[in-house]
Write a protein that holds these residues in place. Structure first.
Motif, PDB file in Angstrom:
ATOM      1  N   ASP A  10       0.941  -1.232   0.132  1.00 45.02           N
ATOM      2  CA  ASP A  10      -0.070   0.020   0.104  1.00 45.02           C
ATOM      3  C   ASP A  10       0.896   1.242  -0.036  1.00 45.02           C
ATOM      4  OD1 ASP A  10      -1.551   2.075   0.727  1.00 45.02           O
ATOM      5  OD2 ASP A  10      -2.920   1.068   2.087  1.00 45.02           O
ATOM      6  N   LEU A  11       1.117   1.643  -1.202  1.00 47.23           N
ATOM      7  CA  LEU A  11       1.933   2.764  -1.204  1.00 47.23           C
ATOM      8  C   LEU A  11       1.383   4.127  -0.825  1.00 47.23           C
ATOM      9  CD1 LEU A  11       3.488   2.065  -4.855  1.00 47.23           C
ATOM     10  CD2 LEU A  11       4.560   1.738  -2.693  1.00 47.23           C
ATOM     11  N   ILE A  48      12.178   5.762   1.312  1.00 51.16           N
ATOM     12  CA  ILE A  48      13.035   5.648   0.239  1.00 51.16           C
ATOM     13  C   ILE A  48      12.655   4.295  -0.476  1.00 51.16           C
ATOM     14  CG2 ILE A  48      14.608   4.290   1.710  1.00 51.16           C
ATOM     15  CD1 ILE A  48      16.746   5.421   0.035  1.00 51.16           C
ATOM     16  N   CYS A  49      11.954   3.365   0.167  1.00 53.56           N
ATOM     17  CA  CYS A  49      11.514   2.111  -0.333  1.00 53.56           C
ATOM     18  C   CYS A  49       9.948   2.379  -1.093  1.00 53.56           C
ATOM     19  CB  CYS A  49      11.071   1.105   0.760  1.00 53.56           C
ATOM     20  SG  CYS A  49      12.452   0.607   1.827  1.00 53.56           S
ATOM     21  N   LEU A  55       8.430   3.783  -8.427  1.00 50.58           N
ATOM     22  CA  LEU A  55       9.251   3.991  -9.623  1.00 50.58           C
ATOM     23  C   LEU A  55       9.147   2.647 -10.580  1.00 50.58           C
ATOM     24  CD1 LEU A  55      11.097   5.410 -11.640  1.00 50.58           C
ATOM     25  CD2 LEU A  55      13.199   4.688 -10.390  1.00 50.58           C
ATOM     26  N   ARG A  56       9.382   1.611  -9.669  1.00 48.52           N
ATOM     27  CA  ARG A  56       9.178   0.196 -10.227  1.00 48.52           C
ATOM     28  C   ARG A  56       7.820  -0.001 -10.882  1.00 48.52           C
ATOM     29  NH1 ARG A  56       9.614  -3.327 -13.261  1.00 48.52           N
ATOM     30  NH2 ARG A  56       9.344  -5.411 -12.789  1.00 48.52           N
ATOM     31  N   GLU A  57       6.688   0.411  -9.916  1.00 47.16           N
ATOM     32  CA  GLU A  57       5.548   0.416 -10.826  1.00 47.16           C
ATOM     33  C   GLU A  57       5.241   1.249 -11.941  1.00 47.16           C
ATOM     34  OE1 GLU A  57       1.165   0.420  -8.641  1.00 47.16           O
ATOM     35  OE2 GLU A  57       2.344   2.003  -8.171  1.00 47.16           O
ATOM     36  N   SER A  58       5.716   2.296 -11.991  1.00 52.14           N
ATOM     37  CA  SER A  58       5.687   2.874 -13.249  1.00 52.14           C
ATOM     38  C   SER A  58       6.382   2.489 -14.330  1.00 52.14           C
ATOM     39  CB  SER A  58       6.257   4.632 -12.943  1.00 52.14           C
ATOM     40  OG  SER A  58       6.320   5.088 -14.095  1.00 52.14           O
ATOM     41  N   ARG A  59       7.626   1.869 -14.076  1.00 51.87           N
ATOM     42  CA  ARG A  59       8.429   1.108 -15.143  1.00 51.87           C
ATOM     43  C   ARG A  59       7.690  -0.027 -15.701  1.00 51.87           C
ATOM     44  NH1 ARG A  59      14.719   2.249 -13.100  1.00 51.87           N
ATOM     45  NH2 ARG A  59      14.502   4.417 -13.769  1.00 51.87           N
ATOM     46  N   GLU A  60       7.085  -0.759 -14.637  1.00 55.82           N
ATOM     47  CA  GLU A  60       6.472  -1.854 -14.978  1.00 55.82           C
ATOM     48  C   GLU A  60       5.358  -1.649 -15.906  1.00 55.82           C
ATOM     49  OE1 GLU A  60       3.721  -4.884 -12.769  1.00 55.82           O
ATOM     50  OE2 GLU A  60       5.906  -5.214 -12.157  1.00 55.82           O
TER      51      GLU A  60
END
Length: 81
Positions: A10-11, A48-49, A55-60
Motif C-alpha cells: 500500500d504505497l 525511500i522504499c 518507480l518500479r510500478e511506473s516502469r512496469e
C-alpha cells in the motif's frame, strides 16, 4: 521482499502486508500462506522504499504498455491494472 505481490503493498499508506512466504520445495519456488497468523504482519514502508516501488510500478506499467499482447504474467505475479 521476495514473495510479495503488488496487492501486499500500500504505497499511499506506506505499508506492506506480510501474509505469504516463498518456499523452495523440490527445486521449485512456491508462494504459500504463512504458517501461522503470528507470522502475518503489516509493516511500515520507509519513504525511500516507497519511492523505489513507485518507480518500479511506473516502469512496469511502461513495459506492459510497450509489450502489448506479448506481455506475460508469471503464475505468482500480481500486477496492478
Amino acid at each position: 521482499m521476495l514473495g510479495l505481490t503488488w496487492d501486499d503493498v500500500d504505497l499511499d499508506a506506506a505499508e506492506l502486508s506480510i501474509g505469504w512466504q516463498l518456499q523452495r520445495v523440490a527445486r521449485q519456488l512456491l508462494h504459500r500462506a504463512t504458517k501461522t497468523e503470528t507470522s502475518d504482519a503489516t509493516l511500515p514502508l520507509p519513504e525511500i522504499c516507497a519511492t523505489a516501488l513507485r518507480l518500479r510500478e511506473s516502469r512496469e506499467a511502461e513495459d506492459r504498455r510497450a509489450a502489448g499482447t506479448d506481455w506475460q504474467f508469471l503464475a505468482s505475479e500480481n500486477a496492478r491494472s
